[in-house]
Design a protein around this motif. Structure first.
Motif, PDB file in Angstrom:
ATOM      1  N   TRP A 122      20.553   8.045  -6.520  1.00 58.24           N
ATOM      2  CA  TRP A 122      21.094   8.521  -5.243  1.00 58.24           C
ATOM      3  C   TRP A 122      20.013   8.677  -4.180  1.00 58.24           C
ATOM      4  CZ3 TRP A 122      20.930  13.521  -2.784  1.00 58.24           C
ATOM      5  CH2 TRP A 122      21.772  13.595  -1.665  1.00 58.24           C
ATOM      6  N   ASN A 137      21.290   2.540  -8.573  1.00 55.96           N
ATOM      7  CA  ASN A 137      22.221   3.653  -8.721  1.00 55.96           C
ATOM      8  C   ASN A 137      21.577   5.029  -8.638  1.00 55.96           C
ATOM      9  OD1 ASN A 137      24.829   2.393  -9.009  1.00 55.96           O
ATOM     10  ND2 ASN A 137      23.951   1.443 -10.816  1.00 55.96           N
ATOM     11  N   GLY A 181      20.608   3.006  -0.670  1.00 52.15           N
ATOM     12  CA  GLY A 181      20.646   4.470  -0.763  1.00 52.15           C
ATOM     13  C   GLY A 181      19.638   5.172   0.119  1.00 52.15           C
ATOM     14  N   ARG A 185      24.618  12.755  -9.813  1.00 53.67           N
ATOM     15  CA  ARG A 185      23.706  11.951  -9.000  1.00 53.67           C
ATOM     16  C   ARG A 185      22.304  12.115  -9.563  1.00 53.67           C
ATOM     17  NH1 ARG A 185      25.571  13.078  -2.782  1.00 53.67           N
ATOM     18  NH2 ARG A 185      27.548  11.974  -2.922  1.00 53.67           N
TER      19      ARG A 185
END
Length: 169
Positions: free
Chosen positions: A87, A85, A125, A62
């Motif tokens: 985290w 993408n 996220g 991550r």
């Protein structure tokens, strides 16, 4: 000037990361990008992510970015696949507009909020509001700002800490 050994060195840094991943085969890994403002030059750290995406360990890696929030929307526009993408983003916000702008010279809370609005539409996220308290600041103002941003769906976590100093606080 930053000493050369503290700058990103893709080949060296990937070797270190891969050694850590190899030694800790079954554990998750968090790669954090910070220092100054990483979103000023994302092209410096994106090759590391790109290379790690080829890694067999990709599912346990991550990424976290510590940012002042000034360039968040630009990052999402310029690198949407990478940006989505990550985290978690830790965004430095130190209270209401008056307090934040006074202690985070060179940043503007109004602009950061506009960037967070853009991110809200393009990211599912985690956004951590990260407050660094100095002696002349109010923790209550930081918490009120968090509550306001949380209620608007712009952040979903809050963290605060005292500024590290050699002086008595």
């Amino acid at each position: 000037m930053i000493p050369e050994d503290l700058e990103i060195n893709i080949e060296r840094d990937l070797k270190i990361i891969n050694k850590i991943l190899e030694k800790n085969k079954d554990l998750p890994a968090m790669i954090c990008f910070y220092g100054g403002e990483p979103l000023l030059e994302p092209e410096r750290f994106l090759p590391i992510i790109k290379e790690l995406q080829k890694n067999e360990n990709i599912d346990r890696i991550r990424y976290m970015i510590y940012t002042n929030g000034e360039f968040l929307a630009r990052f999402f526009k310029d690198y949407p696949d990478f940006a989505r993408n990550i985290w978690i983003y830790a965004v430095s916000i130190d209270g209401d507009e008056e307090q934040h702008n006074r202690v985070r010279i060179g940043t503007d809370l109004r602009r950061i909020k506009q960037n967070l609005e853009y991110v809200k539409e393009n990211y599912q996220g985690n956004i951590l509001m990260w407050s660094t308290l100095r002696e002349e600041q109010s923790l209550f103002k930081c918490f009120e700002e968090f509550t306001s941003l949380y209620n608007k769906g712009l952040v979903n976590h809050f963290f605060w800490h005292w500024l590290e100093t050699q002086e008595d606080f």
